[in-house]
Write an enzyme that holds these catalytic residues in place. Sequence first.
Site, PDB file in Angstrom:
ATOM      1  N   ARG A   6     -15.787  -7.247  -2.297  1.00 47.58           N
ATOM      2  CA  ARG A   6     -16.919  -8.179  -2.260  1.00 47.58           C
ATOM      3  C   ARG A   6     -16.735  -9.263  -1.195  1.00 47.58           C
ATOM      4  O   ARG A   6     -15.666  -9.355  -0.592  1.00 47.58           O
ATOM      5  CB  ARG A   6     -17.076  -8.847  -3.626  1.00 47.58           C
ATOM      6  CG  ARG A   6     -15.845  -9.618  -4.043  1.00 47.58           C
ATOM      7  CD  ARG A   6     -16.053 -10.355  -5.354  1.00 47.58           C
ATOM      8  NE  ARG A   6     -14.855 -11.097  -5.689  1.00 47.58           N
ATOM      9  CZ  ARG A   6     -14.758 -11.957  -6.695  1.00 47.58           C
ATOM     10  NH1 ARG A   6     -15.795 -12.185  -7.473  1.00 47.58           N
ATOM     11  NH2 ARG A   6     -13.643 -12.612  -6.920  1.00 47.58           N
ATOM     12  N   CYS A  48     -20.952  -8.564   7.130  1.00 40.30           N
ATOM     13  CA  CYS A  48     -21.068  -9.187   8.441  1.00 40.30           C
ATOM     14  C   CYS A  48     -22.250 -10.163   8.386  1.00 40.30           C
ATOM     15  O   CYS A  48     -23.378  -9.737   8.140  1.00 40.30           O
ATOM     16  CB  CYS A  48     -21.309  -8.127   9.514  1.00 40.30           C
ATOM     17  SG  CYS A  48     -21.915  -8.852  11.059  1.00 40.30           S
ATOM     18  N   GLU A  63     -19.362 -17.636  -3.571  1.00 39.12           N
ATOM     19  CA  GLU A  63     -18.169 -18.003  -2.798  1.00 39.12           C
ATOM     20  C   GLU A  63     -18.157 -17.362  -1.411  1.00 39.12           C
ATOM     21  O   GLU A  63     -17.253 -16.567  -1.086  1.00 39.12           O
ATOM     22  CB  GLU A  63     -16.905 -17.633  -3.574  1.00 39.12           C
ATOM     23  CG  GLU A  63     -16.716 -18.469  -4.815  1.00 39.12           C
ATOM     24  CD  GLU A  63     -15.344 -18.311  -5.453  1.00 39.12           C
ATOM     25  OE1 GLU A  63     -14.660 -17.308  -5.198  1.00 39.12           O
ATOM     26  OE2 GLU A  63     -14.964 -19.212  -6.223  1.00 39.12           O
ATOM     27  N   CYS A  85     -16.131 -12.317  10.994  1.00 40.91           N
ATOM     28  CA  CYS A  85     -16.313 -10.905  11.327  1.00 40.91           C
ATOM     29  C   CYS A  85     -16.197 -10.767  12.840  1.00 40.91           C
ATOM     30  O   CYS A  85     -16.735 -11.581  13.585  1.00 40.91           O
ATOM     31  CB  CYS A  85     -17.685 -10.441  10.836  1.00 40.91           C
ATOM     32  SG  CYS A  85     -18.085  -8.755  11.330  1.00 40.91           S
ATOM     33  N   CYS A 132     -17.027  -8.007  14.685  1.00 42.96           N
ATOM     34  CA  CYS A 132     -17.753  -6.837  15.196  1.00 42.96           C
ATOM     35  C   CYS A 132     -18.484  -7.175  16.493  1.00 42.96           C
ATOM     36  O   CYS A 132     -18.565  -8.335  16.891  1.00 42.96           O
ATOM     37  CB  CYS A 132     -18.747  -6.334  14.146  1.00 42.96           C
ATOM     38  SG  CYS A 132     -20.245  -7.327  14.032  1.00 42.96           S
ATOM     39  N   CYS A 174     -21.221  -9.745  16.173  1.00 42.69           N
ATOM     40  CA  CYS A 174     -20.711 -11.118  16.055  1.00 42.69           C
ATOM     41  C   CYS A 174     -20.208 -11.633  17.407  1.00 42.69           C
ATOM     42  O   CYS A 174     -20.405 -12.798  17.749  1.00 42.69           O
ATOM     43  CB  CYS A 174     -19.618 -11.195  14.990  1.00 42.69           C
ATOM     44  SG  CYS A 174     -20.292 -11.076  13.307  1.00 42.69           S
ATOM     45  N   GLU A 232     -17.549 -23.145 -11.815  1.00 42.15           N
ATOM     46  CA  GLU A 232     -16.616 -22.236 -12.484  1.00 42.15           C
ATOM     47  C   GLU A 232     -15.308 -22.968 -12.777  1.00 42.15           C
ATOM     48  O   GLU A 232     -14.887 -23.842 -12.009  1.00 42.15           O
ATOM     49  CB  GLU A 232     -16.256 -21.046 -11.583  1.00 42.15           C
ATOM     50  CG  GLU A 232     -17.352 -20.052 -11.317  1.00 42.15           C
ATOM     51  CD  GLU A 232     -16.872 -18.924 -10.406  1.00 42.15           C
ATOM     52  OE1 GLU A 232     -15.659 -18.621 -10.393  1.00 42.15           O
ATOM     53  OE2 GLU A 232     -17.713 -18.351  -9.701  1.00 42.15           O
ATOM     54  N   GLU A 249     -10.920  -7.840 -13.037  1.00 43.35           N
ATOM     55  CA  GLU A 249     -10.821  -9.112 -13.759  1.00 43.35           C
ATOM     56  C   GLU A 249     -10.769  -8.940 -15.272  1.00 43.35           C
ATOM     57  O   GLU A 249     -11.098  -9.856 -16.006  1.00 43.35           O
ATOM     58  CB  GLU A 249     -11.968 -10.017 -13.321  1.00 43.35           C
ATOM     59  CG  GLU A 249     -11.783 -10.414 -11.872  1.00 43.35           C
ATOM     60  CD  GLU A 249     -12.808 -11.377 -11.355  1.00 43.35           C
ATOM     61  OE1 GLU A 249     -13.981 -11.242 -11.747  1.00 43.35           O
ATOM     62  OE2 GLU A 249     -12.450 -12.250 -10.555  1.00 43.35           O
ATOM     63  N   LYS A 250     -10.337  -7.773 -15.712  1.00 39.17           N
ATOM     64  CA  LYS A 250     -10.373  -7.541 -17.162  1.00 39.17           C
ATOM     65  C   LYS A 250      -9.397  -8.426 -17.923  1.00 39.17           C
ATOM     66  O   LYS A 250      -9.532  -8.607 -19.119  1.00 39.17           O
ATOM     67  CB  LYS A 250     -10.195  -6.067 -17.509  1.00 39.17           C
ATOM     68  CG  LYS A 250      -8.899  -5.425 -17.117  1.00 39.17           C
ATOM     69  CD  LYS A 250      -8.894  -3.972 -17.623  1.00 39.17           C
ATOM     70  CE  LYS A 250      -7.671  -3.202 -17.183  1.00 39.17           C
ATOM     71  NZ  LYS A 250      -7.617  -2.983 -15.724  1.00 39.17           N
ATOM     72  N   PHE A 251      -8.412  -9.002 -17.209  1.00 38.19           N
ATOM     73  CA  PHE A 251      -7.494  -9.903 -17.905  1.00 38.19           C
ATOM     74  C   PHE A 251      -7.692 -11.358 -17.483  1.00 38.19           C
ATOM     75  O   PHE A 251      -6.839 -12.205 -17.734  1.00 38.19           O
ATOM     76  CB  PHE A 251      -6.042  -9.460 -17.708  1.00 38.19           C
ATOM     77  CG  PHE A 251      -5.772  -8.121 -18.343  1.00 38.19           C
ATOM     78  CD1 PHE A 251      -6.068  -7.908 -19.692  1.00 38.19           C
ATOM     79  CD2 PHE A 251      -5.263  -7.066 -17.593  1.00 38.19           C
ATOM     80  CE1 PHE A 251      -5.849  -6.666 -20.278  1.00 38.19           C
ATOM     81  CE2 PHE A 251      -5.031  -5.828 -18.170  1.00 38.19           C
ATOM     82  CZ  PHE A 251      -5.330  -5.626 -19.518  1.00 38.19           C
TER      83      PHE A 251
END
Length: 679
Positions: free
Chosen positions: A115, A119, A154, A164, A166, A169, A314, A362-364
Amino acid sequence: MKTVIKGYPHLLHGGDYNPEQWLDCPEVLEEDVRLMKEAHVNCVSLGIFSWAKLEPAEGEYHFGWLRKIIDRLYENGIYTILATPSGAMPHWLAEQYDEVRQVGPDGLRNLPGRRHNFCPTSPLMRRKVKKIDRELSRRLGDHPGVILWHISNEYGNNRLGGACHCELCQEAFREWLQKKYGTLDALNHAWWTTFWSHTYTSWDQIHSPVPHGEIGIHGLNLDWKRFVSDQMQDFCLSEIKAVRKYSDKPVTINMMEFFRPFDYYKFAKQLDIISWDSYPQWYAGTDDRETAMRTAACHTLMRSLKKAPFLMMESTPSIVNWKDVNTQKRPGLHELASLQAVACGSDSVQYFQWRKSRGGEEKFHGAVIDHRNGSNTRVFREVAALGERLEQISDAVYPTCNKPRAAILFDWENWWAVEDIQGPRKNMAYLDTVISHFKPFWELGIEVDFINEEDPMEGYALVAAPMAYLYRKGYAEKVKKYVEEGGTYLTTFFSGVVDENDLCILDRHPLEDVLGIRTEEMDAVIPEVLPNTISFADNCWQVGQLREVSHVVEDAENPIEVLSSYEEDYYQGAPALTRKKYGKGCALYLACETEEGFLKVLYEKLAEDCRIRGEFTGRLPQGVAVSRRDGEKPVWFLQNFNRAAVQVELPFVCHVVPDGRTLEGNVTLRPYECLIVTN
Ligand code: GLA
Ligand code: ZN
């Protein structure tokens, strides 16, 4: 008084909610609403990573599920902060269109997945994001339950920090440079490219700085950082415009503390509200003072971006899962850490996340609702108790905001420039230096703002500008005027060295008249090998690693006072701390790094001179902080970050919020207690 979100419940309590992971478990969604009410949750953030559910195939939209959830939450008194989904790309997008995927400095394009890694220049990415954002806004942007836009997530939070490399850019960077410099001659001059024969003769020769290419032109590096920040800011603006087409709800992005790649002061201008994600490392040592102080600095930065209340978008109710060691918050710490945010100007306590995901990275990661036990957990009970307390203090706290009379200069461009130099020492540690100047204010219980070089200084009795190395156009004149009109300005070694292009300022320090100082040499030593001391306030202090050698410039009209001088070495007797009256104000210059404790003594004296002492200044035991939010009635938050009880002597008769109980004399603060009082 600026308020965060007009007409909505304050303080906000809630967090990231990912029901898209549970759409095939309606009983879970039912239970969520019931438990949210039990936890005194009044808002959640929705849709942050929902793109694949909202648009499972290109142009095929499914908004019904989301509307249903927003409706049901709203019926139950829970508001929605609605996110645009650009934080994570669906596979159909990333697979089908190469150009949306970010390219690293090594020229390698990411494969699909993970995630925050698009670009920002790609016209296709911008088009696709605009489309989904508009659809979202058209369908849900005026829903009465939606109170705020959470634009993306974020920005830049991946290993490349949003940059980026590329071809798109590179081309955009060249255009950005053409707009800025007009001609290659101007660029070559600004970047001092005659050095090592690197004169550019065509715009196409310019590439982003990369380890296997050019990284030695500081002007190029600085402009690239400006470009990367501007480019993401522009991407963000395009998202804001897209949702604004059908919705006039306020917009925010969730920022990340002192995030080096982006100049958040600039981003702030296009946002209605500042918000950020706070994940301090508690239990990093035998006490939590340093962590508490650094976290306070982050909250302060967020409030400072708009000089207004912000949201803590958060935080974790228990643990994170991405640090080396992920320690649970011991009982009580969650409440204190949350109220610390409020104390510093946050109008919310929000979590990542409401319910733990069953699978995935992020299961924990901590959440309000765990995989097991429903509401029958310590974490849930602490969250619910905090939610109740937030409801109880809301009337006293809202609307109020901290109103500092002191400011510390913290400037992103200066950060980029300082940390790029090859100079007196490898790590110039600009941010740590700034924090070391923040720390005494925190310890003394004196409110302080951060400002950048473009912010106004009027209104502050004291401005500290540590390591202000890069002077943007007009900065020196601004300081001069500020001091002339009565301000007190403190600056340090390694200030006024380069102009906005990172070219050294020749002949003299731009503030030589104001400071009364002529700087000559910059020394960096191993203090154990070349120890030095200065005397100040009846104490002898060790001098640190960086030491500037300078001379007093005599001025018959405005004599300069040498408050302290070096006591050793070939520069023995040279000024280490000076003060000069200038106009109606005065300017101080600190020539060297010093041992811990010195700055606290210095700032306590300056606070006295500038009449900005706080009510608790000089009375706070170690590890106890106080913040003051002002409104009709000031509210003080006394925060005990010690793992043991401490006593504080109250300076006046206090009334506890919300019950009005009277306290005077000595009070005992329990471990991790946050006592909230008015006068
Ligand atoms: C960030 C992200 C969240 C989550 C948390 C975990 O703040 O925005 O999606 O990954 O980190 O701490
Ligand atoms: Zn790109």
